[in-house]
Design an enzyme around this catalytic site. Structure first.
Site, PDB file in Angstrom:
ATOM      1  N   GLU A  83       0.551  -1.132   0.408  1.00  0.00           N
ATOM      2  CA  GLU A  83      -0.178   0.216   0.083  1.00  0.00           C
ATOM      3  C   GLU A  83       1.027   1.000  -0.171  1.00  0.00           C
ATOM      4  OE1 GLU A  83      -3.219   0.239   2.695  1.00  0.00           O
ATOM      5  OE2 GLU A  83      -2.883   1.900   3.117  1.00  0.00           O
ATOM      6  N   ASP A 134     -13.152   7.981   7.678  1.00  0.00           N
ATOM      7  CA  ASP A 134     -13.864   8.746   8.930  1.00  0.00           C
ATOM      8  C   ASP A 134     -14.437   9.832   8.557  1.00  0.00           C
ATOM      9  OD1 ASP A 134     -12.064   6.816  10.147  1.00  0.00           O
ATOM     10  OD2 ASP A 134     -10.273   8.099   9.732  1.00  0.00           O
TER      11      ASP A 134
HETATM   12  C1  LIG Z   1      -7.379  -1.593   5.076  1.00  0.00           C
HETATM   13  C2  LIG Z   1      -7.443  -0.049   5.494  1.00  0.00           C
HETATM   14  C3  LIG Z   1      -8.291   0.530   4.430  1.00  0.00           C
HETATM   15  C4  LIG Z   1      -7.994   1.940   4.497  1.00  0.00           C
HETATM   16  N1  LIG Z   1      -7.833   3.588   3.965  1.00  0.00           N
HETATM   17  C5  LIG Z   1      -8.411   3.909   3.861  1.00  0.00           C
HETATM   18  C6  LIG Z   1      -8.163   5.646   2.535  1.00  0.00           C
HETATM   19  O1  LIG Z   1      -7.925   5.092   1.915  1.00  0.00           O
HETATM   20  N2  LIG Z   1      -8.637   6.586   2.901  1.00  0.00           N
HETATM   21  C7  LIG Z   1      -8.937   6.975   4.161  1.00  0.00           C
HETATM   22  O2  LIG Z   1      -9.782   8.396   4.511  1.00  0.00           O
HETATM   23  N3  LIG Z   1      -9.478   5.785   5.194  1.00  0.00           N
HETATM   24  C8  LIG Z   1      -8.860   4.888   4.793  1.00  0.00           C
HETATM   25  N4  LIG Z   1      -9.118   3.671   6.203  1.00  0.00           N
HETATM   26  C9  LIG Z   1     -10.036   3.905   7.424  1.00  0.00           C
HETATM   27  C10 LIG Z   1     -11.694   4.175   7.490  1.00  0.00           C
HETATM   28  O3  LIG Z   1     -11.775   4.751   6.393  1.00  0.00           O
HETATM   29  C11 LIG Z   1     -11.927   4.248   8.446  1.00  0.00           C
HETATM   30  O4  LIG Z   1     -11.476   3.744   9.264  1.00  0.00           O
HETATM   31  C12 LIG Z   1     -13.563   4.754   8.523  1.00  0.00           C
HETATM   32  O5  LIG Z   1     -13.712   5.155   9.757  1.00  0.00           O
HETATM   33  C13 LIG Z   1     -14.355   3.609   8.653  1.00  0.00           C
HETATM   34  O6  LIG Z   1     -14.735   2.928   7.233  1.00  0.00           O
HETATM   35  P1  LIG Z   1     -15.144   1.825   6.394  1.00  0.00           P
HETATM   36  O7  LIG Z   1     -14.886   1.707   5.528  1.00  0.00           O
HETATM   37  O8  LIG Z   1     -14.771   0.503   7.818  1.00  0.00           O
HETATM   38  O9  LIG Z   1     -16.699   1.909   7.304  1.00  0.00           O
HETATM   39  P2  LIG Z   1     -17.852   1.266   7.633  1.00  0.00           P
HETATM   40  O10 LIG Z   1     -17.849  -1.038   7.426  1.00  0.00           O
HETATM   41  O11 LIG Z   1     -19.255   1.895   7.496  1.00  0.00           O
HETATM   42  O12 LIG Z   1     -17.727   0.919   9.219  1.00  0.00           O
HETATM   43  C14 LIG Z   1     -18.241   2.038   9.740  1.00  0.00           C
HETATM   44  C15 LIG Z   1     -18.713   2.011  11.501  1.00  0.00           C
HETATM   45  O13 LIG Z   1     -20.295   1.881  11.605  1.00  0.00           O
HETATM   46  C16 LIG Z   1     -20.339   0.550  12.210  1.00  0.00           C
HETATM   47  N5  LIG Z   1     -21.433  -0.070  11.239  1.00  0.00           N
HETATM   48  C17 LIG Z   1     -21.565  -0.084   9.643  1.00  0.00           C
HETATM   49  N6  LIG Z   1     -22.640   0.215   9.115  1.00  0.00           N
HETATM   50  C18 LIG Z   1     -23.867   0.016  10.065  1.00  0.00           C
HETATM   51  C19 LIG Z   1     -24.808   0.190   9.754  1.00  0.00           C
HETATM   52  N7  LIG Z   1     -25.885  -0.689   9.223  1.00  0.00           N
HETATM   53  N8  LIG Z   1     -25.896  -0.050  11.008  1.00  0.00           N
HETATM   54  C20 LIG Z   1     -24.902   0.382  12.516  1.00  0.00           C
HETATM   55  N9  LIG Z   1     -23.447   0.405  12.543  1.00  0.00           N
HETATM   56  C21 LIG Z   1     -23.054   0.905  10.647  1.00  0.00           C
HETATM   57  C22 LIG Z   1     -19.427  -0.604  11.971  1.00  0.00           C
HETATM   58  O14 LIG Z   1     -19.424  -1.182  12.875  1.00  0.00           O
HETATM   59  C23 LIG Z   1     -18.474   0.742  12.121  1.00  0.00           C
HETATM   60  O15 LIG Z   1     -18.002   0.857  13.502  1.00  0.00           O
HETATM   61  C24 LIG Z   1      -8.306   2.223   5.688  1.00  0.00           C
HETATM   62  C25 LIG Z   1      -8.792   1.397   6.622  1.00  0.00           C
HETATM   63  C26 LIG Z   1      -8.366  -0.208   6.269  1.00  0.00           C
HETATM   64  C27 LIG Z   1      -8.824  -1.056   7.163  1.00  0.00           C
END
Ligand SMILES: Cc1cc2nc3c(=O)[nH]c(=O)nc-3n(C[C@H](O)[C@H](O)[C@H](O)COP(=O)(O)OP(=O)(O)OC[C@H]3O[C@@H](n4cnc5c(N)ncnc54)[C@H](O)[C@@H]3O)c2cc1C
Length: 288
Positions: free
Chosen positions: A17, A109
């Protein structure tokens, strides 16, 4: 090539990455990083995306040049929380035009001063479903072995992970962790819930105390005692801390590979010599 198909071939799959330079800085530095890492022959390179969208074009540009100029498959990260439906459609069109066929679909975030009223997206699963419906991208998603920072219980987070897979995520890459046992437990719990797509550990080497402290504060992952000891011993000597951090990552990777993981995703922090050392000394690639 679809990344889901890469995981069907020889494992462990090595992915690296990188992140785009800050706005205003030239892209040259990230291509220097890629020049230094390309002979490791990674199965794919992933390119991060700024949540606020300021580096959208840069992510697309780097991901497409990784394919065109380095002959390596690429994975463009994409977040949705700060975007409208129209903006998302435009980024997807751009990715398609530039031949980038793999997306890591994320929520991003939540910005501190964000109001809920006008959001088109609330969770990554909505973005995943939308991309999957286009039928021309392979979509991956993020997983959190210790739970996402906002979630109250890991079981709720696993419900969300299942939701993301059901929405169309075909592979999962985890947040960093420093105790492999946490990953094995998480994997077992995920498999028990019929989350059957490749679940790939994301490993971040500790190379700089300030940087790792900032990241740990952001994602609240736990620190094993041996890592605390390492910080105590080397925190005043950046060179020795980085060496110990590389050794720690090598041990983590070697053990995960021995356990038969489907892939290793290395958060390179855009560093070349340290990443090369981790890849060679953990046996992911042989020095030629
Ligand atoms: C491998 C990896 C790569 C990343 N790359 C980037 C990047 O390039 N740029 C960047 O800005 N960030 C990046 N991140 C960080 C990520 O954007 C943050 O962790 C963000 O806060 C959550 O994104 P997510 O896609 O996991 O969200 P989600 O899967 O939507 O989850 C977010 C929160 O909401 C909760 N949730 C989800 N759906 C529901 C529902 N229907 N009802 C109630 N609660 C729910 C989940 O349990 C979790 O607590 C990366 C993280 C990882 C692990």
């Amino acid at each position: 090539m679809r990344i889901a198909d890469i995981y069907k071939g020889n494992t462990p799959v090595l992915s690296l990455e990188v992140f785009p330079p800050k706005p205003g800085y030239s892209l040259k530095s990230v291509f220097r990083t890629l020049d230094g890492l390309s002979d490791l022959n990674p199965s794919f390179v992933s390119v991060t995306y700024a949540s606020q969208g300021e580096s959208t074009d840069r992510t697309v540009e780097i991901a497409s040049r990784v394919r065109d100029e380095y002959g390596c498959e690429s994975l463009a990260h994409m977040t949705c929380i700060s975007h409208s439906k129209e903006e998302v459609a435009s980024v997807l069109d751009n990715l398609e035009d530039r031949g980038v066929g793999n997306i890591l679909a994320l929520r991003g975030d939540i910005p501190a001063d964000f109001s809920d009223d006008k959001r088109d997206y609330h969770f990554a699963s909505e973005l995943i479903a939308e991309i999957a419906a286009r039928n021309n991208f392979c979509v991956g998603a993020a997983a959190y072995p210790e739970g996402h920072i906002e979630s109250k219980r890991i079981s709720l987070d696993l419900d969300n992970l299942k939701r993301k897979v059901d929405a169309g995520a075909e592979f999962l890459i985890t947040q960093l962790f420093f105790d492999n046992r946490i990953f094995y437990d998480f994997m077992e719990r995920a498999r028990y819930r019929k989350i059957d797509v490749p679940l790939v550990p994301g490993i971040m080497p500790i190379l700089n105390y300030k940087q790792i402290k900032r990241i740990l504060m952001m994602c609240e992952v736990s620190i094993p005692a041996k890592l605390l000891n390492m910080f105590d011993k080397f925190s005043h000597d950046p060179g020795d801390l980085a060496k110990a951090g590389v050794d720690y990552a090598i041990k983590q990777v070697s053990e995960l590979v021995e356990e038969g993981v489907e892939g290793i995703h290395l958060y390179t922090m855009n560093r070349v010599p340290q990443v090369r050392e981790i890849v060679f000394r953990s046996g992911l690639r042989e020095k030629t």
